[in-house]
Write a protein that holds these residues in place. Structure first.
Motif, PDB file in Angstrom:
ATOM      1  N   ALA A 155      36.689  20.008  47.195  1.00  0.00           N
ATOM      2  CA  ALA A 155      36.388  19.541  48.543  1.00  0.00           C
ATOM      3  C   ALA A 155      35.128  20.201  49.068  1.00  0.00           C
ATOM      4  O   ALA A 155      34.278  19.554  49.685  1.00  0.00           O
ATOM      5  CB  ALA A 155      37.569  19.811  49.478  1.00  0.00           C
ATOM      6  N   ARG A 156      34.995  21.506  48.831  1.00  0.00           N
ATOM      7  CA  ARG A 156      33.799  22.215  49.280  1.00  0.00           C
ATOM      8  C   ARG A 156      32.561  21.659  48.606  1.00  0.00           C
ATOM      9  O   ARG A 156      31.514  21.483  49.221  1.00  0.00           O
ATOM     10  CB  ARG A 156      33.922  23.704  48.970  1.00  0.00           C
ATOM     11  N   LEU A 174      36.821  17.897  63.527  1.00  0.00           N
ATOM     12  CA  LEU A 174      36.720  18.833  62.411  1.00  0.00           C
ATOM     13  C   LEU A 174      36.548  20.264  62.910  1.00  0.00           C
ATOM     14  O   LEU A 174      37.142  21.204  62.361  1.00  0.00           O
ATOM     15  CB  LEU A 174      35.542  18.450  61.514  1.00  0.00           C
ATOM     16  N   ALA A 175      35.757  20.441  63.961  1.00  0.00           N
ATOM     17  CA  ALA A 175      35.590  21.778  64.535  1.00  0.00           C
ATOM     18  C   ALA A 175      36.923  22.311  65.048  1.00  0.00           C
ATOM     19  O   ALA A 175      37.217  23.501  64.919  1.00  0.00           O
ATOM     20  CB  ALA A 175      34.555  21.736  65.660  1.00  0.00           C
ATOM     21  N   CYS A 176      37.735  21.418  65.614  1.00  0.00           N
ATOM     22  CA  CYS A 176      39.064  21.829  66.082  1.00  0.00           C
ATOM     23  C   CYS A 176      39.958  22.223  64.909  1.00  0.00           C
ATOM     24  O   CYS A 176      40.721  23.191  64.981  1.00  0.00           O
ATOM     25  CB  CYS A 176      39.714  20.699  66.880  1.00  0.00           C
ATOM     26  N   LEU A 177      39.882  21.466  63.820  1.00  0.00           N
ATOM     27  CA  LEU A 177      40.665  21.801  62.636  1.00  0.00           C
ATOM     28  C   LEU A 177      40.270  23.172  62.091  1.00  0.00           C
ATOM     29  O   LEU A 177      41.113  23.928  61.609  1.00  0.00           O
ATOM     30  CB  LEU A 177      40.465  20.743  61.547  1.00  0.00           C
ATOM     31  N   ALA A 220      35.107  23.060  56.713  1.00  0.00           N
ATOM     32  CA  ALA A 220      34.468  23.114  58.025  1.00  0.00           C
ATOM     33  C   ALA A 220      33.895  24.496  58.294  1.00  0.00           C
ATOM     34  O   ALA A 220      32.759  24.632  58.768  1.00  0.00           O
ATOM     35  CB  ALA A 220      35.472  22.733  59.118  1.00  0.00           C
ATOM     36  N   ARG A 221      34.670  25.528  58.001  1.00  0.00           N
ATOM     37  CA  ARG A 221      34.177  26.895  58.200  1.00  0.00           C
ATOM     38  C   ARG A 221      32.964  27.136  57.320  1.00  0.00           C
ATOM     39  O   ARG A 221      31.979  27.747  57.727  1.00  0.00           O
ATOM     40  CB  ARG A 221      35.284  27.897  57.860  1.00  0.00           C
ATOM     41  N   ALA A 223      30.833  25.083  56.314  1.00  0.00           N
ATOM     42  CA  ALA A 223      29.667  24.334  56.779  1.00  0.00           C
ATOM     43  C   ALA A 223      29.204  24.780  58.162  1.00  0.00           C
ATOM     44  O   ALA A 223      28.270  24.227  58.728  1.00  0.00           O
ATOM     45  CB  ALA A 223      30.002  22.839  56.823  1.00  0.00           C
ATOM     46  N   GLY A 224      29.859  25.793  58.716  1.00  0.00           N
ATOM     47  CA  GLY A 224      29.432  26.325  59.999  1.00  0.00           C
ATOM     48  C   GLY A 224      29.951  25.592  61.203  1.00  0.00           C
ATOM     49  O   GLY A 224      29.380  25.704  62.297  1.00  0.00           O
ATOM     50  N   PHE A 225      31.054  24.845  61.038  1.00  0.00           N
ATOM     51  CA  PHE A 225      31.613  24.132  62.172  1.00  0.00           C
ATOM     52  C   PHE A 225      32.360  25.063  63.121  1.00  0.00           C
ATOM     53  O   PHE A 225      32.678  24.682  64.236  1.00  0.00           O
ATOM     54  CB  PHE A 225      32.564  23.033  61.699  1.00  0.00           C
ATOM     55  N   ALA A 226      32.709  26.268  62.667  1.00  0.00           N
ATOM     56  CA  ALA A 226      33.388  27.235  63.533  1.00  0.00           C
ATOM     57  C   ALA A 226      33.047  28.628  63.054  1.00  0.00           C
ATOM     58  O   ALA A 226      32.741  28.837  61.888  1.00  0.00           O
ATOM     59  CB  ALA A 226      34.901  27.031  63.517  1.00  0.00           C
ATOM     60  N   GLY A 227      33.120  29.581  63.986  1.00  0.00           N
ATOM     61  CA  GLY A 227      32.793  30.942  63.622  1.00  0.00           C
ATOM     62  C   GLY A 227      33.970  31.699  63.133  1.00  0.00           C
ATOM     63  O   GLY A 227      35.062  31.205  63.156  1.00  0.00           O
TER      64      GLY A 227
END
Length: 227
Positions: A155-156, A174-177, A220-221, A223-227
């Protein structure tokens, strides 16, 4: 959340099963329909009882909880929440690969346990915050993680072009996930209905080639969607 959630308890320690039963039975919407003391018995009981949720320990005699989870989910017998002391990361990675819908530490409190059973029975995932942090940190590392699930690795590897297919709203989801939010929390955050949130989550998973919310959180993490 719904009512009448049927639960199978799987742990080789009778005292732990007794404690879990006591916590679960404080909720009138949950009924413990069976118990098993090893992985083989877990599969047999899951086939016989067809529970909604199975709470499965990792380290057990005869057949461990990872293999039992794999068999239970492969046959569609129940959604599985894996219980772990989190001694070794590979147990959790193995559970991801086996199809577990949730991960909890054995030290979890009653409120979190009940929430996990309800959420998993409703088709969502449930991750202990401590487990989530450790898993995300490990798989987001550029170094290979111990027993890293092939599905997460794949997936990554394929996620970058797939991100281009996400709509702006799906990127928000996705950011919420990536934060480990459930459907209702996503709905509240984005001011949409829970049904709409669930639909968005399904499309995000499909577009990213992820089979679980945790896998989506991982990519997501990364790809930088969340810290």
């Amino acid at each position: 959340m719904g009512a009448g959630i049927r639960v199978l308890l799987v742990d080789d320690h009778p005292m732990i099963r007794s404690g879990l039963r006591a916590m679960l039975e404080t909720d009138p919407a949950i009924s413990v329909v069976g118990e098993a003391g090893d992985g083989d018995a877990a599969v047999v009981e899951a086939r016989r009882l067809r529970p909604d949720v199975a709470l499965v320990d990792v380290r057990m005699p005869v057949r461990d909880g990872i293999d039992a989870t794999r068999r239970i989910t492969a046959e569609g017998l129940a959604a599985v929440v894996v219980l772990t002391t989190f001694d070794l990361d590979e147990y959790v990675f193995g559970a991801i690969r086996a199809g577990a819908a949730g991960f909890l530490l054995k030290s979890t409190d009653a409120r979190t346990l009940l929430e996990a059973v309800h959420r998993v029975a409703a088709g969502e995932g449930m991750l202990s915050p401590a487990v989530t942090r450790r898993v995300l940190e490990a798989v987001a590392s550029r170094a290979p993680a111990p027993d890293a699930p092939p599905a997460v690795t794949a997936a990554r590897a394929s996620a970058s072009p797939a991100f281009d297919e996400l709509t702006p709203r799906e990127r928000d989801v996705l950011a919420c996930l990536a934060e480990g939010l459930g459907n209702q929390a996503i709905a509240d955050r984005l001011v949409i209905t829970e049904t709409t949130a669930k639909s968005h989550v399904s499309r995000v998973l499909m577009k990213l080639g992820c089979s679980s919310r945790l896998q989506a959180a991982v990519v997501a993490r990364d790809a930088g969607f969340a810290g």
